[in-house]
Design a protein around this motif. Structure first.
Motif, PDB file in Angstrom:
ATOM      1  N   ILE A   1       0.838  -1.196   0.000  1.00 29.48           N
ATOM      2  CA  ILE A   1       0.000   0.000   0.000  1.00 29.48           C
ATOM      3  C   ILE A   1       0.875   1.249   0.000  1.00 29.48           C
ATOM      4  O   ILE A   1       1.793   1.370   0.824  1.00 29.48           O
ATOM      5  N   ILE A   2       0.599   2.156  -0.936  1.00 32.11           N
ATOM      6  CA  ILE A   2       1.217   3.484  -0.896  1.00 32.11           C
ATOM      7  C   ILE A   2       0.276   4.386  -0.113  1.00 32.11           C
ATOM      8  O   ILE A   2      -0.874   4.595  -0.512  1.00 32.11           O
ATOM      9  N   PHE A   3       0.742   4.870   1.041  1.00 34.16           N
ATOM     10  CA  PHE A   3      -0.053   5.787   1.847  1.00 34.16           C
ATOM     11  C   PHE A   3       0.394   7.200   1.492  1.00 34.16           C
ATOM     12  O   PHE A   3       1.495   7.624   1.830  1.00 34.16           O
ATOM     13  N   LEU A   4      -0.478   7.922   0.775  1.00 36.69           N
ATOM     14  CA  LEU A   4      -0.114   9.238   0.255  1.00 36.69           C
ATOM     15  C   LEU A   4      -0.610  10.340   1.183  1.00 36.69           C
ATOM     16  O   LEU A   4      -1.784  10.361   1.572  1.00 36.69           O
ATOM     17  N   THR A   5       0.286  11.256   1.526  1.00 36.95           N
ATOM     18  CA  THR A   5      -0.057  12.406   2.372  1.00 36.95           C
ATOM     19  C   THR A   5       0.302  13.689   1.618  1.00 36.95           C
ATOM     20  O   THR A   5       0.864  13.634   0.518  1.00 36.95           O
ATOM     21  N   ASP A   6      -0.005  14.824   2.220  1.00 36.52           N
ATOM     22  CA  ASP A   6       0.145  16.112   1.529  1.00 36.52           C
ATOM     23  C   ASP A   6       0.960  17.067   2.401  1.00 36.52           C
ATOM     24  O   ASP A   6       0.532  17.424   3.500  1.00 36.52           O
ATOM     25  N   VAL A   7       2.120  17.484   1.918  1.00 32.05           N
ATOM     26  CA  VAL A   7       2.996  18.345   2.716  1.00 32.05           C
ATOM     27  C   VAL A   7       2.373  19.726   2.923  1.00 32.05           C
ATOM     28  O   VAL A   7       2.650  20.393   3.920  1.00 32.05           O
ATOM     29  N   ARG A   8       1.485  20.139   2.025  1.00 36.08           N
ATOM     30  CA  ARG A   8       0.915  21.487   2.149  1.00 36.08           C
ATOM     31  C   ARG A   8      -0.090  21.580   3.284  1.00 36.08           C
ATOM     32  O   ARG A   8      -0.184  22.598   3.951  1.00 36.08           O
ATOM     33  N   THR A   9      -0.893  20.538   3.463  1.00 35.30           N
ATOM     34  CA  THR A   9      -1.846  20.558   4.586  1.00 35.30           C
ATOM     35  C   THR A   9      -1.188  20.056   5.856  1.00 35.30           C
ATOM     36  O   THR A   9      -1.714  20.226   6.950  1.00 35.30           O
ATOM     37  N   GLY A  10      -0.027  19.402   5.712  1.00 33.23           N
ATOM     38  CA  GLY A  10       0.673  18.889   6.890  1.00 33.23           C
ATOM     39  C   GLY A  10       0.011  17.638   7.430  1.00 33.23           C
ATOM     40  O   GLY A  10      -0.945  17.104   6.850  1.00 33.23           O
ATOM     41  N   LEU A  11       0.503  17.165   8.551  1.00 33.52           N
ATOM     42  CA  LEU A  11      -0.005  15.938   9.165  1.00 33.52           C
ATOM     43  C   LEU A  11      -1.336  16.224   9.847  1.00 33.52           C
ATOM     44  O   LEU A  11      -1.452  17.145  10.646  1.00 33.52           O
ATOM     45  N   THR A  12      -2.361  15.447   9.532  1.00 37.64           N
ATOM     46  CA  THR A  12      -3.699  15.678  10.094  1.00 37.64           C
ATOM     47  C   THR A  12      -4.133  14.493  10.943  1.00 37.64           C
ATOM     48  O   THR A  12      -3.546  13.404  10.885  1.00 37.64           O
ATOM     49  N   SER A  13      -5.185  14.701  11.707  1.00 33.70           N
ATOM     50  CA  SER A  13      -5.718  13.602  12.525  1.00 33.70           C
ATOM     51  C   SER A  13      -6.235  12.482  11.630  1.00 33.70           C
ATOM     52  O   SER A  13      -6.161  11.303  11.974  1.00 33.70           O
ATOM     53  N   SER A  14      -6.763  12.846  10.448  1.00 30.08           N
ATOM     54  CA  SER A  14      -7.240  11.821   9.516  1.00 30.08           C
ATOM     55  C   SER A  14      -6.087  10.944   9.039  1.00 30.08           C
ATOM     56  O   SER A  14      -6.235   9.727   8.883  1.00 30.08           O
ATOM     57  N   ASP A  15      -4.921  11.557   8.802  1.00 36.13           N
ATOM     58  CA  ASP A  15      -3.737  10.777   8.422  1.00 36.13           C
ATOM     59  C   ASP A  15      -3.409   9.748   9.498  1.00 36.13           C
ATOM     60  O   ASP A  15      -3.069   8.596   9.205  1.00 36.13           O
ATOM     61  N   HIS A  16      -3.474  10.194  10.764  1.00 42.01           N
ATOM     62  CA  HIS A  16      -3.187   9.277  11.879  1.00 42.01           C
ATOM     63  C   HIS A  16      -4.175   8.111  11.895  1.00 42.01           C
ATOM     64  O   HIS A  16      -3.794   6.957  12.130  1.00 42.01           O
ATOM     65  N   GLU A  17      -5.471   8.415  11.660  1.00 40.85           N
ATOM     66  CA  GLU A  17      -6.502   7.367  11.669  1.00 40.85           C
ATOM     67  C   GLU A  17      -6.229   6.327  10.581  1.00 40.85           C
ATOM     68  O   GLU A  17      -6.293   5.121  10.816  1.00 40.85           O
ATOM     69  N   VAL A  18      -5.939   6.815   9.364  1.00 42.17           N
ATOM     70  CA  VAL A  18      -5.672   5.894   8.261  1.00 42.17           C
ATOM     71  C   VAL A  18      -4.414   5.080   8.547  1.00 42.17           C
ATOM     72  O   VAL A  18      -4.372   3.859   8.333  1.00 42.17           O
ATOM     73  N   ALA A  19      -3.374   5.741   9.074  1.00 41.50           N
ATOM     74  CA  ALA A  19      -2.121   5.043   9.388  1.00 41.50           C
ATOM     75  C   ALA A  19      -2.356   3.920  10.389  1.00 41.50           C
ATOM     76  O   ALA A  19      -1.826   2.810  10.232  1.00 41.50           O
ATOM     77  N   ASN A  20      -3.170   4.182  11.402  1.00 41.33           N
ATOM     78  CA  ASN A  20      -3.447   3.155  12.417  1.00 41.33           C
ATOM     79  C   ASN A  20      -4.176   1.963  11.817  1.00 41.33           C
ATOM     80  O   ASN A  20      -3.887   0.806  12.120  1.00 41.33           O
ATOM     81  N   MET A  21      -5.122   2.245  10.917  1.00 35.89           N
ATOM     82  CA  MET A  21      -5.845   1.150  10.265  1.00 35.89           C
ATOM     83  C   MET A  21      -4.914   0.317   9.389  1.00 35.89           C
ATOM     84  O   MET A  21      -4.981  -0.910   9.390  1.00 35.89           O
ATOM     85  N   LEU A  22      -4.058   1.005   8.671  1.00 31.81           N
ATOM     86  CA  LEU A  22      -3.137   0.291   7.789  1.00 31.81           C
ATOM     87  C   LEU A  22      -2.144  -0.541   8.592  1.00 31.81           C
ATOM     88  O   LEU A  22      -1.811  -1.667   8.208  1.00 31.81           O
ATOM     89  N   LEU A  23      -1.695  -0.010   9.712  1.00 31.44           N
ATOM     90  CA  LEU A  23      -0.763  -0.769  10.561  1.00 31.44           C
ATOM     91  C   LEU A  23      -1.424  -2.037  11.076  1.00 31.44           C
ATOM     92  O   LEU A  23      -0.800  -3.096  11.132  1.00 31.44           O
ATOM     93  N   ARG A  24      -2.708  -1.931  11.449  1.00 27.10           N
ATOM     94  CA  ARG A  24      -3.414  -3.118  11.968  1.00 27.10           C
ATOM     95  C   ARG A  24      -3.592  -4.180  10.886  1.00 27.10           C
ATOM     96  O   ARG A  24      -3.760  -5.353  11.183  1.00 27.10           O
ATOM     97  N   SER A  25      -3.578  -3.765   9.629  1.00 30.18           N
ATOM     98  CA  SER A  25      -3.789  -4.721   8.537  1.00 30.18           C
ATOM     99  C   SER A  25      -2.615  -5.677   8.371  1.00 30.18           C
ATOM    100  O   SER A  25      -2.772  -6.773   7.836  1.00 30.18           O
ATOM    101  N   GLY A  26      -1.438  -5.247   8.799  1.00 30.93           N
ATOM    102  CA  GLY A  26      -0.259  -6.095   8.638  1.00 30.93           C
ATOM    103  C   GLY A  26       0.323  -6.067   7.239  1.00 30.93           C
ATOM    104  O   GLY A  26       1.303  -6.750   6.947  1.00 30.93           O
ATOM    105  N   LYS A  27      -0.283  -5.289   6.331  1.00 32.37           N
ATOM    106  CA  LYS A  27       0.230  -5.199   4.956  1.00 32.37           C
ATOM    107  C   LYS A  27       1.423  -4.239   4.909  1.00 32.37           C
ATOM    108  O   LYS A  27       1.497  -3.292   5.685  1.00 32.37           O
TER     109      LYS A  27
END
Length: 441
Positions: free
Chosen positions: A86-112
Motif C-alpha cells: 500500500i502506498i499511503f499518500l499524504t500532503d505536505v501542504r496541509t501537513g499531518l492531520t488527525s485523519s492521516d493518523h486514523e488511516v495510518a493506524n488502520m493500515l498498521l493493523r492490517s499487517g500489509k
C-alpha cells in the motif's frame, strides 16, 4: 497473479494525479450499471521489469462527523483487501492531520506492507521542514514525491517492488483457478466458503453485511487448486447510504476482476431478485465464466417438478446469462457442493477455449447456408470471414461489407451457431463486427 499496489489517502492529497503519473497516461474508468454505482480506477504498469496492477482507491468526503470513521474504514478496506503493498499518500501542504493518523493506524493493523509518500514536494533541493513531521506516523522513512512533476516516483516504486513476492511465487499461484463468490447479502456466501474449506475461516451470521472484506482462501483437492474469494454482499441502495454502497460494489467488482470464475449465489427461498440481476450483471459485463448457484435448497419443500420450475424461474430472471450452468446446493448440509469443483474447472476451460480460423469459417459457411444474411434496401450483408482474437472470454471478430447491415439478431444467431458447435458453456462470448472494403473481397 500480478502484485497489486493500492494508493490510499485522504481526499485531495493527489492520489489520482500520482496514479496517472505512474501508469503513464490518464486513466479513469467509470462504468454505469442501472441502479449501481460502479467505479473502477486501475491500470497495468511495470517498474524494473516487474509488472503490477495499480489501484487508485479514490478519496471519501464524509458528510457528517459520525460517519467519518466508518467511511475511512471503508476506504482502507477497499485497498487492503487485495493489495500486495500500500502506498499511503499524504500532503505536505496541509501537513499531518488527525485523519492521516486514523488511516495510518488502520493500515498498521492490517499487517500489509506500507510505503509512506509525502506528495506536493514540487521543488528540488532542501526538503520543506514540514516533511519531517510525517515521521510521527511511525511508518518509517517517508518518500518525498511530486505527482505533478514526477520527482521521487522512482524511489517510491523501488520501495514498493521490495515487497513483491518472488517471480516464481507469482507463476505458481497462477496455476490456481480464482473463484469469486458473489451475491446479495445473506445469500450464504460465507457459509459456502466455510463448507468448502471445512473450517470456520469466515465469520458467518444471518445479519446482512457481516463480511466486510474480500477474503482469499486457497483450497486444493483431486480436481485441482482453487483460490476462493468471499466478497461482501452487494446491497440495495435503499438499504445503505450511497457512499458506503459505492465501496461495497467496488470491493465486489475488484474481486470479480481478479477472478477466473464467478459463483453467483441465489437464495432459493427468495428466487431471483432485482438485486441478483445486478450482481450477475457485474460478472457478465466483466466477461467472466460464471456458474449460477441456487443455495438453501434444503429449505425448499419439493415435489417431482420443483427443481424444473426453479430452473425456469432462474433462466427467466437471468435471461442474459443463458450460457451459465445452474447448480442447486445447500451450503448448510453440503448437498451437491462437491459438484462445484468439476463445474468450476469445466467453465474455466471453456472460457480459455481457442478455435482455429478454419473451423470457425466452416461454421460460418454452414450458418449462412441455413439462414441467409439480412438485406436492407436491396443491399445484402456479405460476411467474408471470422477469426478469434482473444480468450477469457472467447472473442471473435467477423469481417463484413457493411456493419450497418449486420443486425443484432444475426449476430445472436451466429453466436448460437458457435455455441452449438463448440459448447462454450459457462462463458460469455464477444462477437465484434468489422467492415472491410468491397475491393478486399
Amino acid at each position: 497473479m500480478k502484485p497489486i499496489v493500492a494508493i490510499v489517502g485522504r481526499p485531495n492529497v493527489g492520489k489520482s494525479q500520482l496514479f496517472n503519473k505512474l501508469v503513464g497516461r490518464r486513466v479513469s474508468i467509470v462504468e454505469d450499471t442501472p441502479g449501481v454505482t460502479r467505479d473502477r480506477i486501475y491500470g497495468e504498469t511495470d517498474w524494473n521489469g516487474r509488472q503490477f496492477t495499480l489501484i487508485d482507491t479514490g478519496g471519501i468526503e464524509p458528510r457528517t462527523d459520525n460517519l467519518i470513521l466508518e467511511f475511512m474504514r471503508e476506504q482502507a478496506q477497499t485497498a487492503i483487501e487485495t493489495a500486495t503493498v500500500i502506498i499511503f499518500l499524504t500532503d505536505v501542504r496541509t501537513g499531518l492531520t488527525s485523519s492521516d493518523h486514523e488511516v495510518a493506524n488502520m493500515l498498521l493493523r492490517s499487517g500489509k506492507p506500507i510505503v509512506l509518500a509525502v506528495n506536493k514536494m514540487d521543488s528540488t533541493g532542501t526538503p520543506d521542514p514540514d516533511f519531517y513531521e510525517f515521521y510521527n506516523l511511525g511508518l518509517g522513512d517517508p518518500i518525498a514525491v511530486s505527482a505533478v512533476h514526477g520527482h521521487g516516483t522512482g524511489d517510491l516504486l523501488d520501495a514498493c517492488v521490495t515487497y513483491f513476492p518472488p517471480v516464481e511465487d507469482e507463476k505458481e499461484e497462477d496455476d490456481a483457478i480464482h473463484v469469486a463468490v458473489i451475491g446479495k447479502p445473506n445469500a450464504g456466501k460465507s457459509s459456502l466458503v466455510n463448507r468448502i474449506l471445512g473450517e470456520e475461516r469466515v465469520i458467518v451470521s444471518d445479519v446482512a453485511g457481516t463480511t466486510r472484506d474480500a477474503i482469499d482462501s486457497r483450497f486444493e483437492n483431486d480436481k485441482g487448486s482453487f483460490v476462493f474469494i468471499d466478497t461482501a454482499g452487494i446491497r440495495r441502495r435503499s438499504k445503505v447510504s450511497e457512499d458506503i454502497e459505492k465501496y461495497s460494489v467496488l470491493r465486489a467488482t475488484m474481486a470479480i476482476e481478479r477472478a477466473d470464475v464467478c459463483l453467483i449465489l441465489i437464495d432459493a427461498t427468495e428466487g431471483v431478485t432485482e438485486q441478483d440481476t445486478k450482481v450477475a450483471g457485474l460478472a457478465h459485463e466483466a466477461g467472466k465464466a460464471s456458474i449460477i448457484v441456487v443455495n438453501k435448497w434444503d429449505l425448499i419443500e419439493k415435489d417431482g417438478k420443483t427443481m424444473d420450475r426453479m430452473r425456469e424461474e432462474v433462466r427467466q430472471g437471468l435471461s442474459f446469462m443463458a450460457y451459465a450452468p445452474i447448480l442447486f446446493i445447500s451450503a448448510k448440509t453440503g448437498q451437491r457442493v462437491d459438484r462445484l469443483f468439476e463445474l468450476i474447472d469445466y467453465v474455466s476451460n471453456q472460457a480459455a477455449t481457442r478455435i482455429t480460423t478454419g473451423m470457425l469459417n466452416n461454421v460460418l459457411a454452414d450458418a449462412q447456408t441455413r439462414v441467409q444474411p439480412p438485406t436492407d434496401k436491396g443491399r445484402r450483408l456479405k460476411i467474408y470471414y471470422m477469426t478469434q482474437v482473444g480468450v477469457k472470454p472467447p472473442h471473435f471478430v467477423v469481417f463484413c461489407n457493411d456493419t450497418r447491415l449486420f443486425h443484432f439478431s444475426y449476430q445472436r444467431y451466429l453466436e448460437n451457431c458457435i455455441r452449438n458447435t463448440f459448447g462454450l458453456e459457462g462463458t460469455p462470448v464477444i462477437l465484434s463486427v468489422r467492415q472491410r472494403g468491397e475491393k478486399e473481397e
